[in-house]
Design a protein around this motif. Sequence first.
Motif, PDB file in Angstrom:
ATOM      1  N   LEU A  59       1.003  -1.021  -0.025  1.00 23.80           N
ATOM      2  CA  LEU A  59       0.049   0.101  -0.192  1.00 23.80           C
ATOM      3  C   LEU A  59       0.864   1.319   0.007  1.00 23.80           C
ATOM      4  N   ASN A  60       0.452   2.292  -0.801  1.00 24.12           N
ATOM      5  CA  ASN A  60       1.294   3.476  -0.862  1.00 24.12           C
ATOM      6  C   ASN A  60       1.262   4.246   0.361  1.00 24.12           C
ATOM      7  N   SER A  61       2.583   4.502   1.042  1.00 24.17           N
ATOM      8  CA  SER A  61       2.799   5.315   2.278  1.00 24.17           C
ATOM      9  C   SER A  61       3.140   6.426   1.870  1.00 24.17           C
ATOM     10  N   GLU A  62       3.567   6.767   0.630  1.00 24.10           N
ATOM     11  CA  GLU A  62       4.252   8.054   0.210  1.00 24.10           C
ATOM     12  C   GLU A  62       3.216   9.030  -0.040  1.00 24.10           C
ATOM     13  N   ILE A  63       2.613   9.482   0.891  1.00 20.17           N
ATOM     14  CA  ILE A  63       1.639  10.490   0.584  1.00 20.17           C
ATOM     15  C   ILE A  63       1.589  11.594   1.562  1.00 20.17           C
ATOM     16  N   ASN A  64       0.867  12.601   1.073  1.00 21.40           N
ATOM     17  CA  ASN A  64       0.899  13.912   1.969  1.00 21.40           C
ATOM     18  C   ASN A  64      -0.348  14.269   2.620  1.00 21.40           C
ATOM     19  N   ALA A  65      -0.194  14.625   4.019  1.00 18.91           N
ATOM     20  CA  ALA A  65      -1.490  14.837   4.544  1.00 18.91           C
ATOM     21  C   ALA A  65      -2.284  15.983   4.016  1.00 18.91           C
ATOM     22  N   LEU A  66      -1.573  17.157   3.866  1.00 16.91           N
ATOM     23  CA  LEU A  66      -2.211  18.222   3.066  1.00 16.91           C
ATOM     24  C   LEU A  66      -2.658  18.170   1.888  1.00 16.91           C
ATOM     25  N   ASP A  67      -1.895  17.131   1.105  1.00 15.32           N
ATOM     26  CA  ASP A  67      -2.707  17.134  -0.438  1.00 15.32           C
ATOM     27  C   ASP A  67      -3.994  15.982  -0.230  1.00 15.32           C
ATOM     28  N   LEU A  68      -3.824  15.095   0.686  1.00 17.09           N
ATOM     29  CA  LEU A  68      -5.198  14.435   0.688  1.00 17.09           C
ATOM     30  C   LEU A  68      -6.255  15.281   1.345  1.00 17.09           C
ATOM     31  N   PHE A  69      -5.814  16.360   2.395  1.00 15.58           N
ATOM     32  CA  PHE A  69      -7.143  17.060   2.680  1.00 15.58           C
ATOM     33  C   PHE A  69      -7.667  17.810   1.622  1.00 15.58           C
ATOM     34  N   ILE A  70      -6.811  18.352   1.004  1.00 10.88           N
ATOM     35  CA  ILE A  70      -7.122  19.509  -0.305  1.00 10.88           C
ATOM     36  C   ILE A  70      -7.776  18.737  -1.091  1.00 10.88           C
ATOM     37  N   HIS A  71      -7.635  17.568  -1.703  1.00  9.85           N
ATOM     38  CA  HIS A  71      -8.246  16.454  -2.437  1.00  9.85           C
ATOM     39  C   HIS A  71      -9.456  16.401  -2.046  1.00  9.85           C
ATOM     40  N   ASN A  72      -9.627  15.522  -0.973  1.00 13.68           N
ATOM     41  CA  ASN A  72     -11.127  15.342  -0.369  1.00 13.68           C
ATOM     42  C   ASN A  72     -11.894  16.482  -0.215  1.00 13.68           C
ATOM     43  N   GLU A  73     -11.242  17.645   0.430  1.00 14.30           N
ATOM     44  CA  GLU A  73     -12.025  18.710   0.628  1.00 14.30           C
ATOM     45  C   GLU A  73     -12.878  19.369  -0.640  1.00 14.30           C
ATOM     46  N   ALA A  74     -11.675  19.455  -1.552  1.00 12.04           N
ATOM     47  CA  ALA A  74     -12.274  20.160  -3.054  1.00 12.04           C
ATOM     48  C   ALA A  74     -13.241  19.178  -3.498  1.00 12.04           C
ATOM     49  N   GLY A  75     -13.133  17.866  -3.410  1.00  9.81           N
ATOM     50  CA  GLY A  75     -14.196  17.130  -4.022  1.00  9.81           C
ATOM     51  C   GLY A  75     -15.542  17.212  -3.210  1.00  9.81           C
TER      52      GLY A  75
END
Length: 210
Positions: A59-75
């Motif tokens: 599973l991909n662990s190379e992810i950024n918390a801020l990018d995740l939040f922005i992606h989910n919130e924008a959607g």
Amino acid sequence: METLIKFKDLTVESLKNHKKLIIGLYVLFIICFIGGWILSADVVNSALNSTVPSNGTQLNSEINALDLFIHNEAGGILTYVASLFFAIPAVVMIIFNGANLGAAGALFNSLMPHGGLRYVIYLIPHGIFEITATVIQSAAGILLFLFILGFVRSAISKDTDGVSQAFDKNKKVLIHSIILMIFSTILLLIAAPIEAYFSVPFSDFIMNLL
């Protein structure tokens, strides 16, 4: 402090008043998740039929918390605004996310030893918050549409004296809609760092115990 207490009270009120809607959307999500997993399993297996699954797949662990939040919130915001159109995007988002996550489970189940179990364990820590936020965003979008519908009906009704009164009759629904969107944002803020920094190590730890 008074503002926080008022927000808490409004959040509890919004959740209680629309709990049937929220539970219904949650049930729809779960059905789509299970359905997506089952229906995708044969397709995934056929596509990987000539491929030997890799034991090193992770599973991909190379992810950024801020990018995740922005992606989910924008959607979520896009779905919320688009739900002005008969609330269809709110329901579509639930179906899409449920089916998409289910299909991902089928994929991991084919690619990794005990991949399905690992995937579910990975989802649990952040999914409690993120999936709940997704459901609440959809509920908020539906309430936004219901506010517009109620406002228009009240505005053209002979029993309503002007636009101001029409707004007053329906503003509670709008307030609940906005409060639920704010609450979902808080949930996504919690989910993002958990997904980025905890979910993968947690799933690895649990699988090593089994």
